[in-house]
Scaffold this active site. Structure first.
Site, PDB file in Angstrom:
ATOM      1  N   ASP A  13       0.828  -1.156  -0.044  1.00  0.00           N
ATOM      2  CA  ASP A  13       0.089   0.056   0.179  1.00  0.00           C
ATOM      3  C   ASP A  13       0.679   1.413  -0.041  1.00  0.00           C
ATOM      4  O   ASP A  13       0.443   2.237   0.479  1.00  0.00           O
ATOM      5  CB  ASP A  13      -0.976   0.070   1.321  1.00  0.00           C
ATOM      6  CG  ASP A  13      -1.611  -1.284   1.253  1.00  0.00           C
ATOM      7  OD1 ASP A  13      -2.247  -1.476   0.224  1.00  0.00           O
ATOM      8  OD2 ASP A  13      -1.817  -1.990   2.230  1.00  0.00           O
ATOM      9  N   LYS A  16       2.324   2.032  -5.154  1.00  0.00           N
ATOM     10  CA  LYS A  16       3.132   1.553  -6.509  1.00  0.00           C
ATOM     11  C   LYS A  16       2.377   2.081  -7.707  1.00  0.00           C
ATOM     12  O   LYS A  16       2.993   2.358  -8.751  1.00  0.00           O
ATOM     13  CB  LYS A  16       3.459   0.158  -6.382  1.00  0.00           C
ATOM     14  CG  LYS A  16       4.114  -0.087  -5.404  1.00  0.00           C
ATOM     15  CD  LYS A  16       4.305  -1.713  -5.173  1.00  0.00           C
ATOM     16  CE  LYS A  16       2.993  -2.544  -4.840  1.00  0.00           C
ATOM     17  NZ  LYS A  16       2.615  -2.445  -3.437  1.00  0.00           N
ATOM     18  N   GLY A  40      -4.462  -4.036  -3.808  1.00  0.00           N
ATOM     19  CA  GLY A  40      -5.122  -3.181  -4.554  1.00  0.00           C
ATOM     20  C   GLY A  40      -3.993  -1.662  -4.649  1.00  0.00           C
ATOM     21  O   GLY A  40      -3.393  -1.497  -4.029  1.00  0.00           O
ATOM     22  N   HIS A  41      -4.520  -1.220  -6.094  1.00  0.00           N
ATOM     23  CA  HIS A  41      -3.596   0.003  -6.458  1.00  0.00           C
ATOM     24  C   HIS A  41      -4.736   1.066  -6.459  1.00  0.00           C
ATOM     25  O   HIS A  41      -5.680   0.914  -7.262  1.00  0.00           O
ATOM     26  CB  HIS A  41      -3.038  -0.225  -7.684  1.00  0.00           C
ATOM     27  CG  HIS A  41      -1.712  -0.962  -7.525  1.00  0.00           C
ATOM     28  ND1 HIS A  41      -0.957  -1.289  -6.446  1.00  0.00           N
ATOM     29  CD2 HIS A  41      -1.440  -1.976  -8.338  1.00  0.00           C
ATOM     30  CE1 HIS A  41      -0.037  -2.094  -6.594  1.00  0.00           C
ATOM     31  NE2 HIS A  41      -0.104  -2.645  -7.740  1.00  0.00           N
ATOM     32  N   GLN A 223       1.710  -6.426  -3.595  1.00  0.00           N
ATOM     33  CA  GLN A 223       2.153  -6.691  -2.091  1.00  0.00           C
ATOM     34  C   GLN A 223       3.465  -5.822  -2.078  1.00  0.00           C
ATOM     35  O   GLN A 223       3.791  -4.745  -2.612  1.00  0.00           O
ATOM     36  CB  GLN A 223       2.353  -8.137  -1.653  1.00  0.00           C
ATOM     37  CG  GLN A 223       0.683  -8.686  -1.729  1.00  0.00           C
ATOM     38  CD  GLN A 223       0.491  -9.262  -2.775  1.00  0.00           C
ATOM     39  OE1 GLN A 223       1.198  -9.816  -3.550  1.00  0.00           O
ATOM     40  NE2 GLN A 223      -0.687  -8.861  -3.215  1.00  0.00           N
TER      41      GLN A 223
END
Length: 428
Positions: A13, A16, A40-41, A223
């Site tokens: 988180d 990225k 999640g991005h 991750q």
């Protein structure tokens, strides 16, 4: 032209997706090489916010070819849900390529993930329950289903039968769940075959041709380093290699092809799920970081655990990944603090330890040793040059750079795609 790897340098988180987006039109291919829809991005484009889980964030950049590599595990239902949602918002998703060798998350993987986690009780790892771990376990046990199997009904049925022979015993006799039928799984996967076929390819070969043709390829890790199954805080980790080495095995390129490794770090630290976290805050400071940084999981919505910046972890990530450049995100979140502590070392059983302990027990008991820096109150979201940052913000960044094992080349100062201070060219 370079092959560039982007990895999270903490527990995930870190932002990225924004780093990928920042490189924008200079990138020709973006390859996701590990994980699944457990990550999640969030990418902000103008007034639009996009939450991506399985898809590479490069899918939002026109002209970029996004690739889901062989190291990813794919929930096909989620894949098409994301594609349809983006298409409905006017995003061109026609360039997406999916490795024929990527493994498939099935209904029984999700079921086993959830019931196993509940069965662990107080020993729970904190998985997302999306079937990621059981799918990787089947891959290693050589009973997995791959994308290419969906196009051969006989092979698909044989593999599903072999997997369920064992798993139904587990579900019925251990977890008191109903057995899952072979037809249920086979039919659900075959239903996607025609829609999936046009995007499936030998992606390792396509990436090779791209690099040989002078294209710039970005490898995007899901991750982060401290969740890597080999190098993270095991067993409180993900089930794949989220470090830079995973870019080779998860995409099919040799390690000698990688030119740069960009590590993403927040100006503080967060993690989701269980496991050690030396700088974790349980007070008003933690609430401040969570609220100002909107620290809630993109995939799960869970509140993230928040703590101060941990320099030993940054150094560890720099070493494990071979980081050439750091991108420091969310510096703006710290605005308004009178004082900002930074963990510079740990105390373990009364002894100062300057690096991340190799022992799980020692790391669990590690107490942070802090150095404190003066904060700033000025709004920095509009700043685009390093020298225009408040003096205390500059000093904070320079101190982190000196402690962290590599140069800080970009500083995130807000959620927008252009809200960044660039000190060094990430591709230069």
């Amino acid at each position: 032209m370079p092959a560039v790897v982007i990895v999270g340098a903490q527990w995930g988180d870190e932002g990225k997706g924004k780093a990928t987006d920042l490189l924008g039109s200079r990138i020709d291919f973006v390859v996701k090489f590990n994980g699944g829809n457990n990550a999640g991005h969030t990418v902000v484009v103008g007034d639009e916010k996009y939450a991506l889980h399985l898809l590479p964030s490069g899918i939002l950049t026109p002209g970029v070819t996004p690739i889901i590599g062989n190291g990813v595990v794919v929930d096909i239902e989620v894949l098409f849900q994301e594609l349809e949602a983006l298409s409905a918002r006017g995003v061109d998703v026609s360039r997406l390529r999916v490795s024929a060798n990527a493994h498939v998350i099935t209904h029984y993987h999700r079921t086993i993930d959830r019931v196993t986690e509940r069965f662990l009780g107080k020993r729970q790892i904190g998985t997302t329950g999306r079937g990621i771990g059981p799918t990787y376990a089947d891959k290693i046990n050589r009973v997995g289903i791959r994308i290419q199997d969906i196009f051969d009904e006989n092979i698909l049925r044989q593999k599903v039968e072999a997997a369920l022979d064992q798993k139904n015993h587990l579900l019925v006799k251990i977890y008191n769940r109903r057995a899952i039928s072979v037809d249920e799984i086979v039919d659900s996967l075959l239903a996607y075959a025609d829609r999936l076929r046009p995007m499936v390819a030998d992606t390792a070969l396509e990436i090779h041709h791209a690099l040989e043709g002078g294209k710039t390829v970005l490898f995007e890790g899901g991750q982060a380093t401290m969740l890597d199954v080999d190098h993270g805080t095991y067993p409180f980790v993900t089930s794949s290699n989220a470090t830079a080495g995973g870019a080779s095995t998860g995409s099919g390129i040799g390690p000698g092809r990688i030119d740069r490794v960009i590590g993403i770090v927040k100006a503080y630290t967060t993690r989701v799920g269980a496991g050690p976290f030396p700088t974790e805050l349980f007070d008003a400071s933690g609430d401040f970081l969570r609220a100002n940084g909107f620290e809630f999981g993109t995939t799960t919505g869970r509140p993230r655990r928040c703590g101060w910046y941990d320099a030993p972890i940054a150094r560890y990530s720099a070493r494990i990944n071979g980081v050439t450049d750091f991108v420091l995100t969310k510096l703006d979140v710290l605005t308004g603090l009178d004082e900002i502590p930074v963990c510079v070392a740990y105390e373990v059983d009364g002894v100062r330890v300057d690096e991340v302990p190799v022992s799980q027990t020692d790391f669990h008991h590690a107490k942070p040793i802090y150095e404190r820096f003066p904060g700033w109150s000025e709004d920095i979201t509009g700043v685009r040059r390093f020298e225009d940052l408040p003096k205390n913000a500059q000093d904070y960044v320079l101190a982190l750079e000196a402690m962290s094992g590599s140069r800080i080349s970009v500083i995130g100062v807000g959620p927008g795609r252009d809200a960044a201070v660039v000190r060094h060219d990430l591709l230069g």
